[in-house]
Design an enzyme around this catalytic site. Structure first.
Site, PDB file in Angstrom:
ATOM      1  N   GLU A  44     -27.286 -31.967  46.688  1.00  0.00           N
ATOM      2  CA  GLU A  44     -27.121 -32.324  45.283  1.00  0.00           C
ATOM      3  C   GLU A  44     -28.454 -32.682  44.654  1.00  0.00           C
ATOM      4  O   GLU A  44     -29.354 -33.192  45.335  1.00  0.00           O
ATOM      5  CB  GLU A  44     -26.171 -33.521  45.096  1.00  0.00           C
ATOM      6  CG  GLU A  44     -24.733 -33.151  44.825  1.00  0.00           C
ATOM      7  CD  GLU A  44     -23.953 -32.960  46.118  1.00  0.00           C
ATOM      8  OE1 GLU A  44     -22.849 -32.400  46.059  1.00  0.00           O
ATOM      9  OE2 GLU A  44     -24.455 -33.372  47.169  1.00  0.00           O
ATOM     10  N   THR A  45     -28.534 -32.394  43.356  1.00  0.00           N
ATOM     11  CA  THR A  45     -29.597 -32.916  42.517  1.00  0.00           C
ATOM     12  C   THR A  45     -28.934 -33.741  41.421  1.00  0.00           C
ATOM     13  O   THR A  45     -27.980 -33.288  40.784  1.00  0.00           O
ATOM     14  CB  THR A  45     -30.441 -31.785  41.910  1.00  0.00           C
ATOM     15  OG1 THR A  45     -31.076 -31.057  42.970  1.00  0.00           O
ATOM     16  CG2 THR A  45     -31.518 -32.346  40.984  1.00  0.00           C
TER      17      THR A  45
END
Length: 274
Positions: A44-45
Site C-alpha cells: 500500500e501507499t
C-alpha cells in the site's frame, strides 16, 4: 513533495511491512494517486492531507495498492501516523477520516503506535470446495470476515502447517473479495506470540502481504474467543515477518506496533489537484 517508505509493525529496517507515505495539500486525481502507488510498488501507499480544525477528524487518508484503492489498511495507517509525528506535522493522537470511518492512532512514550479500528464481524462458513487444494493443506474451520476486511479466514491444525503453505494464488482469487488469511495457534507461546498468520491477497495485486493490520481486526476476535483473553500478540509469518499486538474492545480492535522510516526523498512527477 516528499515521499517516504516506512516499515510498519517492526522496529528494525527491512522487516515488517513497507508502505509509501505522502502528505499532501489536497488529494490529486485518482488516476495520479494510482500511478504513484504502482510506481512505489509496495502493498500500500498512503496519501493524507490535513483537514480544517474543529471537525471529527484531523487528516483525510486514502490507501492504494499497485492495482486498486482499498477500504482499510492497518500498516499504511501506522506508517502515516509515524510520519506525522516524526516530521512534526502533527502532535498527540490523530484522527483519520477514511472509507472505513474515523480511525485513530495514539503514540506511546516507547515509540509504539496504537491504532483503533472497527472489529471485523466474523461469520462461520463451510470450508469452500477446492480451497484445501489451492493452499496445499486442509483447514479446520472457515469464517467470513465481513465487507470491510473482505477475506476468508481459515484456521489450520498447527503453526507448521501455516508456515508451510504454498498457495495457488490464481485459484485462491475465487474465494473472497480481497484474499485469504491462514492462521493457527502458536506452537510455543513463550516465543512472544499467541497465534501465527499469513495473508494472501491476489484480488488486490498482493501475492503475500508481509504484515496485515486489517487482517488482525478479524484475527483478534477469532483468537480471543478461543484463548480466553482480550489482549494477544500475533506473528505474521511472511519472509519479512512482524508482530501485531491486538486488544479486543467490543466493536473496536486495538492494533499496536512500531514503525521506522527507511527511505525519504522527493517525488518529482506532480499533477494538479481536483
Amino acid at each position: 513533495m516528499r515521499i517516504r517508505i516506512v516499515d510498519a509493525f517492526t522496529d528494525r529496517p527491512f522487516t515488517g511491512n513497507p508502505a509509501g507515505v505522502l502528505l499532501l495539500d489536497a488529494f490529486p486525481e485518482d488516476d495520479w494517486l494510482q500511478k504513484v502507488a504502482l510506481e512505489v510498488n509496495h502493498a500500500e501507499t498512503a496519501f493524507a492531507h490535513r483537514l480544517p480544525e474543529g471537525g471529527e477528524a484531523d487528516w483525510a487518508l486514502r490507501w492504494f495498492t499497485p492495482t486498486t484503492e482499498v477500504a482499510m489498511c492497518g500498516h499504511a495507517t501506522l506508517a502515516t501516523a509515524h510520519v506525522l509525528w516524526t516530521t512534526g506535522a502533527h502532535e498527540g493522537p490523530v484522527r483519520f477520516a477514511t472509507r472505513s470511518g474515523v480511525l485513530t492512532a495514539t503514540p506511546a512514550e516507547d515509540g509504539a503506535i496504537t491504532l483503533e479500528f472497527p472489529t471485523a464481524p466474523l461469520t462461520a462458513v463451510e470450508v469452500p470446495d477446492g480451497v484445501a487444494e489451492a493452499l496445499g493443506a486442509v483447514p479446520r474451520t472457515a469464517c467470513d470476515t465481513g465487507p470491510d476486511v473482505g477475506d476468508l479466514l481459515l484456521e489450520f491444525a498447527d503453526e507448521k502447517t501455516v508456515r508451510g503453505l504454498a498457495p495457488d494464488l490464481r485459484a485462491l482469487a475465487a474465494y473472497s473479495t480481497r484474499g485469504v488469511i491462514a492462521t493457527a495457534r502458536a506452537e510455543d507461546p513463550t516465543r512472544g506470540y499467541d497465534f501465527v498468520s499469513r495473508g494472501f491477497f491476489p484480488n488486490v495485486g498482493i501475492d503475500e502481504d508481509p504484515v496485515t493490520g486489517s487482517a488482525h481486526t478479524a484475527l483478534a476476535p477469532f483468537w480471543s474467543e478461543r484463548l480466553g483473553r482480550s489482549d494477544l500478540t500475533g506473528l505474521q509469518a511472511s519472509p519479512r515477518s512482524g508482530l501485531v499486538r491486538t486488544g479486543l474492545r467490543g466493536d473496536r480492535t486495538l492494533l499496536t506496533g512500531h514503525a521506522v522510516t527507511v527511505i525519504e526523498g522527493d517525488l518529482l512527477a506532480q499533477e494538479r489537484t481536483e
